[in-house]
Motif scaffolding. Structure first.
Motif, PDB file in Angstrom:
ATOM      1  N   GLY A   1      15.373 -16.755  13.241  1.00  0.00           N
ATOM      2  CA  GLY A   1      15.430 -17.142  11.833  1.00  0.00           C
ATOM      3  C   GLY A   1      14.811 -16.175  10.849  1.00  0.00           C
ATOM      4  O   GLY A   1      14.912 -16.387   9.644  1.00  0.00           O
ATOM      5  N   ASP A   2      14.153 -15.125  11.333  1.00  0.00           N
ATOM      6  CA  ASP A   2      13.443 -14.186  10.454  1.00  0.00           C
ATOM      7  C   ASP A   2      12.643 -14.947   9.390  1.00  0.00           C
ATOM      8  O   ASP A   2      12.791 -14.747   8.193  1.00  0.00           O
ATOM      9  CB  ASP A   2      14.439 -13.219   9.781  1.00  0.00           C
ATOM     10  CG  ASP A   2      13.699 -12.126   9.008  1.00  0.00           C
ATOM     11  OD1 ASP A   2      12.532 -11.820   9.371  1.00  0.00           O
ATOM     12  OD2 ASP A   2      14.278 -11.606   8.033  1.00  0.00           O
ATOM     13  N   LEU A   3      11.800 -15.827   9.858  1.00  0.00           N
ATOM     14  CA  LEU A   3      11.061 -16.705   8.944  1.00  0.00           C
ATOM     15  C   LEU A   3      10.066 -15.927   8.086  1.00  0.00           C
ATOM     16  O   LEU A   3       9.685 -16.376   7.010  1.00  0.00           O
ATOM     17  CB  LEU A   3      10.345 -17.810   9.738  1.00  0.00           C
ATOM     18  CG  LEU A   3      11.257 -18.668  10.636  1.00  0.00           C
ATOM     19  CD1 LEU A   3      10.442 -19.720  11.374  1.00  0.00           C
ATOM     20  CD2 LEU A   3      12.365 -19.330   9.833  1.00  0.00           C
ATOM     21  N   ASP A   4       9.651 -14.743   8.563  1.00  0.00           N
ATOM     22  CA  ASP A   4       8.735 -13.943   7.751  1.00  0.00           C
ATOM     23  C   ASP A   4       9.482 -13.068   6.743  1.00  0.00           C
ATOM     24  O   ASP A   4       8.867 -12.396   5.920  1.00  0.00           O
ATOM     25  CB  ASP A   4       7.798 -13.094   8.628  1.00  0.00           C
ATOM     26  CG  ASP A   4       8.550 -12.087   9.490  1.00  0.00           C
ATOM     27  OD1 ASP A   4       9.795 -12.216   9.596  1.00  0.00           O
ATOM     28  OD2 ASP A   4       7.911 -11.187  10.045  1.00  0.00           O
ATOM     29  N   GLY A   5      10.850 -13.075   6.849  1.00  0.00           N
ATOM     30  CA  GLY A   5      11.661 -12.449   5.809  1.00  0.00           C
ATOM     31  C   GLY A   5      11.597 -10.937   5.727  1.00  0.00           C
ATOM     32  O   GLY A   5      11.842 -10.366   4.667  1.00  0.00           O
ATOM     33  N   ASP A   6      11.306 -10.255   6.838  1.00  0.00           N
ATOM     34  CA  ASP A   6      11.273  -8.793   6.788  1.00  0.00           C
ATOM     35  C   ASP A   6      12.592  -8.179   7.265  1.00  0.00           C
ATOM     36  O   ASP A   6      12.689  -6.974   7.487  1.00  0.00           O
ATOM     37  CB  ASP A   6      10.093  -8.220   7.582  1.00  0.00           C
ATOM     38  CG  ASP A   6      10.252  -8.405   9.084  1.00  0.00           C
ATOM     39  OD1 ASP A   6      11.178  -9.133   9.507  1.00  0.00           O
ATOM     40  OD2 ASP A   6       9.451  -7.826   9.845  1.00  0.00           O
ATOM     41  N   GLY A   7      13.615  -9.029   7.445  1.00  0.00           N
ATOM     42  CA  GLY A   7      14.933  -8.529   7.807  1.00  0.00           C
ATOM     43  C   GLY A   7      15.129  -8.275   9.296  1.00  0.00           C
ATOM     44  O   GLY A   7      16.183  -7.792   9.709  1.00  0.00           O
ATOM     45  N   GLN A   8      14.137  -8.569  10.099  1.00  0.00           N
ATOM     46  CA  GLN A   8      14.268  -8.320  11.538  1.00  0.00           C
ATOM     47  C   GLN A   8      13.922  -9.574  12.343  1.00  0.00           C
ATOM     48  O   GLN A   8      13.030 -10.318  11.957  1.00  0.00           O
ATOM     49  CB  GLN A   8      13.301  -7.213  11.978  1.00  0.00           C
ATOM     50  CG  GLN A   8      13.524  -5.891  11.293  1.00  0.00           C
ATOM     51  CD  GLN A   8      12.434  -4.899  11.684  1.00  0.00           C
ATOM     52  OE1 GLN A   8      12.195  -4.659  12.869  1.00  0.00           O
ATOM     53  NE2 GLN A   8      11.762  -4.353  10.699  1.00  0.00           N
ATOM     54  N   ALA A   9      14.633  -9.721  13.486  1.00  0.00           N
ATOM     55  CA  ALA A   9      14.322 -10.835  14.395  1.00  0.00           C
ATOM     56  C   ALA A   9      13.183 -10.392  15.306  1.00  0.00           C
ATOM     57  O   ALA A   9      13.393 -10.024  16.454  1.00  0.00           O
ATOM     58  CB  ALA A   9      15.558 -11.215  15.204  1.00  0.00           C
ATOM     59  N   ASN A  10      11.973 -10.342  14.758  1.00  0.00           N
ATOM     60  CA  ASN A  10      10.845  -9.729  15.468  1.00  0.00           C
ATOM     61  C   ASN A  10       9.668 -10.689  15.652  1.00  0.00           C
ATOM     62  O   ASN A  10       8.525 -10.264  15.739  1.00  0.00           O
ATOM     63  CB  ASN A  10      10.386  -8.476  14.713  1.00  0.00           C
ATOM     64  CG  ASN A  10      10.102  -8.777  13.245  1.00  0.00           C
ATOM     65  OD1 ASN A  10      10.237  -9.926  12.808  1.00  0.00           O
ATOM     66  ND2 ASN A  10       9.699  -7.767  12.497  1.00  0.00           N
ATOM     67  N   THR A  11       9.950 -11.978  15.684  1.00  0.00           N
ATOM     68  CA  THR A  11       8.882 -12.961  15.852  1.00  0.00           C
ATOM     69  C   THR A  11       9.108 -13.739  17.146  1.00  0.00           C
ATOM     70  O   THR A  11      10.200 -14.245  17.385  1.00  0.00           O
ATOM     71  CB  THR A  11       8.857 -13.935  14.655  1.00  0.00           C
ATOM     72  OG1 THR A  11       8.614 -13.183  13.460  1.00  0.00           O
ATOM     73  CG2 THR A  11       7.756 -14.966  14.806  1.00  0.00           C
ATOM     74  N   TYR A  12       8.074 -13.836  17.967  1.00  0.00           N
ATOM     75  CA  TYR A  12       8.164 -14.656  19.183  1.00  0.00           C
ATOM     76  C   TYR A  12       7.949 -16.123  18.830  1.00  0.00           C
ATOM     77  O   TYR A  12       7.243 -16.451  17.878  1.00  0.00           O
ATOM     78  CB  TYR A  12       7.121 -14.207  20.212  1.00  0.00           C
ATOM     79  CG  TYR A  12       7.411 -12.835  20.763  1.00  0.00           C
ATOM     80  CD1 TYR A  12       8.497 -12.638  21.608  1.00  0.00           C
ATOM     81  CD2 TYR A  12       6.611 -11.751  20.431  1.00  0.00           C
ATOM     82  CE1 TYR A  12       8.793 -11.377  22.114  1.00  0.00           C
ATOM     83  CE2 TYR A  12       6.891 -10.492  20.930  1.00  0.00           C
ATOM     84  CZ  TYR A  12       7.994 -10.308  21.765  1.00  0.00           C
ATOM     85  OH  TYR A  12       8.278  -9.070  22.248  1.00  0.00           O
TER      86      TYR A  12
END
Ligand SMILES: [Ca+2]
Length: 473
Positions: A178-189
């Motif tokens: 969901g890219d919940l942090d909004g940095d454009g990348q799917a980089n959250t576990y």
């Protein structure tokens, strides 16, 4: 002449002593505890008001705090006790079992039975632990990791709070994609834990049927849960989370501070907090980066094996207060503890000082910022509710869950001769769990792991456990 004078003086002293019984000395109780010392003005004032309140109830005691350093407390306490200096009331944070063996710690059960408030203030796990080991009393909620997520993140996923194991997987996926942090990348576990899988176990053990440390196999024989088929299913689930990119693969090198940092910086969506206080510290730190953030507590999920929090070790308290068998003032010590468990004592011990940690106008109480650094020196009675609530909803729910899902474990205290076996089997377990989760080993190698665990000492541990555990259970 000199002799007469001496006689007269002695007689005068005697008559003075006899004439003023009202000036009898208070009973001195020596108390040694950690982070409770004469060097802290708050501690001194706290002790003074406790003495005054007890005196008003007819118990005249003088509490003498014995100062020991916070750092290296257990060692310093051991040295003091072995030198023969044994205070009346002793807080242990390790090292108590040796003292109990020497017979210097009182059986607390009959003493607690005679109290008014204390016996009602115990948590369920206190009662069970006192049955197994009657020398330590630690009236605080049990600690147990529970998962939290930012409320705005949960809302962004469009999902309801998870109720089942599958719901958890769906939530972790939504966090990852969901890219919940909004940095454009799917980089959250979805989730990370500190150093090992213990925190996941806290909510997934029961879901997969890992109900206690010792379980019965299909033939009814006691086996360690770590070599059970239920454990295998659970580890396979953890491995699948890692494989799907939902569980942080670097959990094993993630210390407590890095775990928190990953949470605040948006590199992970869910972490576990071990107590109400810790959950509120997470909330406070999260608001430093996201001022409106609020945390939501996630419940333990329903799974194929059940639902609940990991069973609680009730073999003994690991820390707490002991009464010395050598004390000549056990009755007064118990009056002190009973007072601390009472509503008046709890108001002091839990809320701090009026005008400092809280204010009161009429019947309305308000806490100040100072409340965040106040801590109970004696206990947090299970049956006492403060007149004002300052803990977050997530923190309060975590305490409720601990009560709702309390289940006593059947782990017991090992004789010292098994220490090497315990270490070796722990190492085998940790290393194989990591290999399974990382993909370095396949779940097909489970039997190889079990053989290695047995050979490292598991066989001896199991043989001994079978002599301890009631086969009818
Ligand atoms: Ca992102």
């Amino acid at each position: 002449m000199l002799r007469n004078l001496l006689l007269t003086t002695t007689a005068l002293a005697l008559s003075l002593a006899l004439a003023v019984p009202a000036m009898a000395e208070p009973v001195k109780i020596r108390l040694v505890s950690k982070d409770f010392a004469t060097t802290n003005p708050d501690d001194v004032k706290h002790v003074e008001r406790i003495e005054q309140a007890l005196k008003a109830q007819g118990t005249d005691i003088d509490i003498e705090l014995v100062d020991l350093p916070s750092s290296g407390y257990a060692d310093a306490l051991g040295v003091m006790l072995l030198s023969g200096d044994i205070p009346d009331l002793i807080y242990f944070q390790g090292g108590d079992a040796k003292m109990a063996e020497q017979g210097i710690l009182e059986d607390l059960n009959p003493l607690i039975a005679q109290t008014t408030y204390l016996k009602e203030a115990l948590y369920a796990h206190n009662v069970e632990r006192l049955k197994n080991y009657p020398y330590l009393l630690y009236v605080f909620p049990p600690r147990g990791p529970q998962p939290v997520i930012r409320k705005d993140w949960l809302e962004k996923t469009g999902l309801a709070a998870p109720q089942t194991v599958d719901d958890y997987v769906a939530l972790f996926k939504a966090i990852k994609d969901g890219d919940l942090d909004g940095d454009g990348q799917a980089n959250t576990y979805g989730v990370t834990t500190a150093e090992n899988t213990n925190e996941l176990d806290s909510v997934f053990n029961q879901a997969f049927g890992v109900t206690s440390t010792w379980m019965q196999d299909a033939a009814g024989a006691w086996i360690h849960s770590r070599v059970s088929s239920q454990e295998k299913d659970k580890i396979a689930f953890y491995a699948s989370l890692r494989e799907q990119g939902l569980y942080d693969p670097e959990y094993v090198t993630t210390k407590w501070d890095l775990k928190e940092d990953k949470f605040y910086s948006g590199r992970v969506g869910v972490i576990f907090g071990s107590s109400m206080e810790v959950i509120d510290i997470y909330g406070g730190k999260m608001r430093q980066v996201a001022p409106d953030a609020e945390l939501v507590l996630l419940a333990p999920p329903k799974g194929p094996g059940g639902q609940g929090l990991q069973a609680t070790d009730v073999s003994k308290e690991t820390r707490g207060f002991a009464v010395a068998t050598t004390s000549e003032h056990k009755a007064e010590v118990m009056k002190l503890l009973d007072f601390m468990a009472s509503p008046e004592g709890q108001m002091m011990d839990r809320m701090g000082f009026e005008g400092v940690q809280y204010t009161k106008e009429g019947d309305t109480y308000k806490v100040t910022d100072q409340i965040s650094t106040w801590y109970a020196r004696f206990m947090a009675s299970a049956n006492w509710t403060p007149p004002v609530e300052w803990k977050s909803q997530a923190a309060q729910e975590s305490l409720k869950n601990i009560a709702t899902y309390f289940k006593p474990d059947n782990a017991f205290v090992w004789p010292a001769e098994f220490a090497a076996d315990l270490d070796a089997t722990e190492n085998v377990y940790r290393s194989w769990v990591y290999k399974f989760i990382s993909g370095e080993a396949s779940m097909d190698q489970w039997d190889q792991y079990v053989s290695e665990w047995q050979a490292a000492g598991g066989t001896r541990l199991t043989e001994y456990a079978r002599t301890v555990l009631d086969p009818s259970n």
